[in-house]
Design a protein around this motif. Structure first.
Motif, mmCIF file in Angstrom:
data_model
loop_
_atom_site.group_PDB
_atom_site.id
_atom_site.type_symbol
_atom_site.label_atom_id
_atom_site.label_comp_id
_atom_site.label_asym_id
_atom_site.label_seq_id
_atom_site.Cartn_x
_atom_site.Cartn_y
_atom_site.Cartn_z
ATOM 1 N N ALA A 7 52.461 -45.534 -13.737
ATOM 2 C CA ALA A 7 51.665 -44.987 -12.627
ATOM 3 C C ALA A 7 51.524 -46.021 -11.517
ATOM 4 O O ALA A 7 51.732 -45.707 -10.348
ATOM 5 N N HIS A 8 51.140 -47.243 -11.879
ATOM 6 C CA HIS A 8 51.051 -48.293 -10.867
ATOM 7 C C HIS A 8 51.025 -49.669 -11.513
ATOM 8 O O HIS A 8 50.829 -49.802 -12.721
ATOM 9 N N LEU A 9 51.248 -50.678 -10.658
ATOM 10 C CA LEU A 9 51.065 -52.077 -11.049
ATOM 11 C C LEU A 9 49.895 -52.612 -10.250
ATOM 12 O O LEU A 9 49.896 -52.515 -9.016
ATOM 13 N N LEU A 54 51.980 -49.626 -6.086
ATOM 14 C CA LEU A 54 51.283 -50.884 -6.264
ATOM 15 C C LEU A 54 49.814 -50.591 -5.982
ATOM 16 O O LEU A 54 49.497 -49.794 -5.106
ATOM 17 N N GLU A 55 48.936 -51.209 -6.744
ATOM 18 C CA GLU A 55 47.500 -51.043 -6.536
ATOM 19 C C GLU A 55 46.928 -52.425 -6.218
ATOM 20 O O GLU A 55 46.792 -53.259 -7.115
ATOM 21 N N LEU A 56 46.621 -52.673 -4.948
ATOM 22 C CA LEU A 56 45.999 -53.943 -4.581
ATOM 23 C C LEU A 56 44.528 -53.872 -4.959
ATOM 24 O O LEU A 56 43.851 -52.881 -4.665
ATOM 25 N N HIS A 78 48.047 -58.219 -12.228
ATOM 26 C CA HIS A 78 46.810 -58.069 -12.999
ATOM 27 C C HIS A 78 46.945 -57.079 -14.154
ATOM 28 O O HIS A 78 46.546 -57.374 -15.267
ATOM 29 N N HIS A 79 47.477 -55.898 -13.894
ATOM 30 C CA HIS A 79 47.634 -54.926 -14.984
ATOM 31 C C HIS A 79 48.737 -53.908 -14.686
ATOM 32 O O HIS A 79 49.145 -53.726 -13.549
ATOM 33 N N LEU A 80 49.186 -53.279 -15.761
ATOM 34 C CA LEU A 80 50.191 -52.224 -15.673
ATOM 35 C C LEU A 80 49.524 -50.916 -16.108
ATOM 36 O O LEU A 80 48.843 -50.881 -17.131
ATOM 37 N N ALA A 81 49.706 -49.866 -15.322
ATOM 38 C CA ALA A 81 49.105 -48.576 -15.657
ATOM 39 C C ALA A 81 50.175 -47.562 -16.025
ATOM 40 O O ALA A 81 51.138 -47.358 -15.281
ATOM 41 N N LEU A 82 49.994 -46.944 -17.184
ATOM 42 C CA LEU A 82 50.912 -45.908 -17.658
ATOM 43 C C LEU A 82 50.204 -44.564 -17.601
ATOM 44 O O LEU A 82 49.047 -44.439 -18.022
ATOM 45 N N LEU A 128 46.788 -53.448 -20.131
ATOM 46 C CA LEU A 128 47.431 -52.143 -20.028
ATOM 47 C C LEU A 128 46.368 -51.082 -19.766
ATOM 48 O O LEU A 128 45.383 -50.973 -20.504
ATOM 49 N N GLU A 129 46.578 -50.319 -18.717
ATOM 50 C CA GLU A 129 45.674 -49.228 -18.355
ATOM 51 C C GLU A 129 46.384 -47.917 -18.661
ATOM 52 O O GLU A 129 47.561 -47.758 -18.309
ATOM 53 N N LEU A 130 45.682 -47.016 -19.305
ATOM 54 C CA LEU A 130 46.203 -45.658 -19.457
ATOM 55 C C LEU A 130 45.471 -44.778 -18.460
ATOM 56 O O LEU A 130 44.249 -44.886 -18.311
HETATM 57 CO CO CO Z 1 44.862 -49.653 -12.139
#
Ligand code: CO
Length: 135
Positions: A7-9, A54-56, A78-82, A128-130
């Motif tokens: 979804a985003h980084l 990308l999520e700033l 910072h994190h990876l979102a799936l 890791l963000e879901l």
């Molecule tokens: Co996020």
């Protein structure tokens, strides 16, 4: 569970304007708008990169988790979102499997999405963000 896509980084930053100029003007990417996420004490700015973003992440308070991250590690990844189809089911599945979570219950993230973070101790150092999108 079914993972649909990245979804985003998430990228921690100390200021939004300079990175927006880099990604928007220099790299020619589409800026998708900004939002304050009170539950995470951040202002986020999304930048579209094809099917992902990308999520700033800019902290809005000194006790924001992102402020602590910036203090310890500086700006950067910072994190990876799936994206998952059903976040409640995914969280239940992980809990049943004994995977350590930061959020035992899904909570509201940016854009009205539901999010839950898995603990980096359970993911070999990757936060890791879901996320389940609201539509
Ligand atoms: Co996020």
């Amino acid at each position: 569970m079914k993972i649909k896509r990245i979804a985003h980084l998430g990228i921690a930053v100390k200021d939004l304007e300079a990175p927006k100029k880099l990604y928007g003007e220099n790299l020619g990417l589409e800026l998708k708008g900004e939002e304050v996420v009170d539950t995470q004490k951040v202002k986020v700015s999304f930048i579209k990169v094809g099917e992902t973003s990308l999520e700033l992440l800019l902290p809005t308070a000194p006790d924001s988790p992102v402020a602590k991250f910036l203090e310890n590690k500086g700006e950067g990844f910072h994190h990876l979102a799936l994206e998952v189809e059903d976040l409640h089911a995914a969280v239940a599945e992980l809990k049943a499997a004994g995977v350590r979570l930061i959020d035992e219950t899904p909570r509201e993230g940016a854009h009205g999405a539901l999010v839950a973070f898995i603990h980096p101790k359970a993911t070999f150092g990757l936060l890791l963000e879901l996320v389940q999108s609201p539509h």
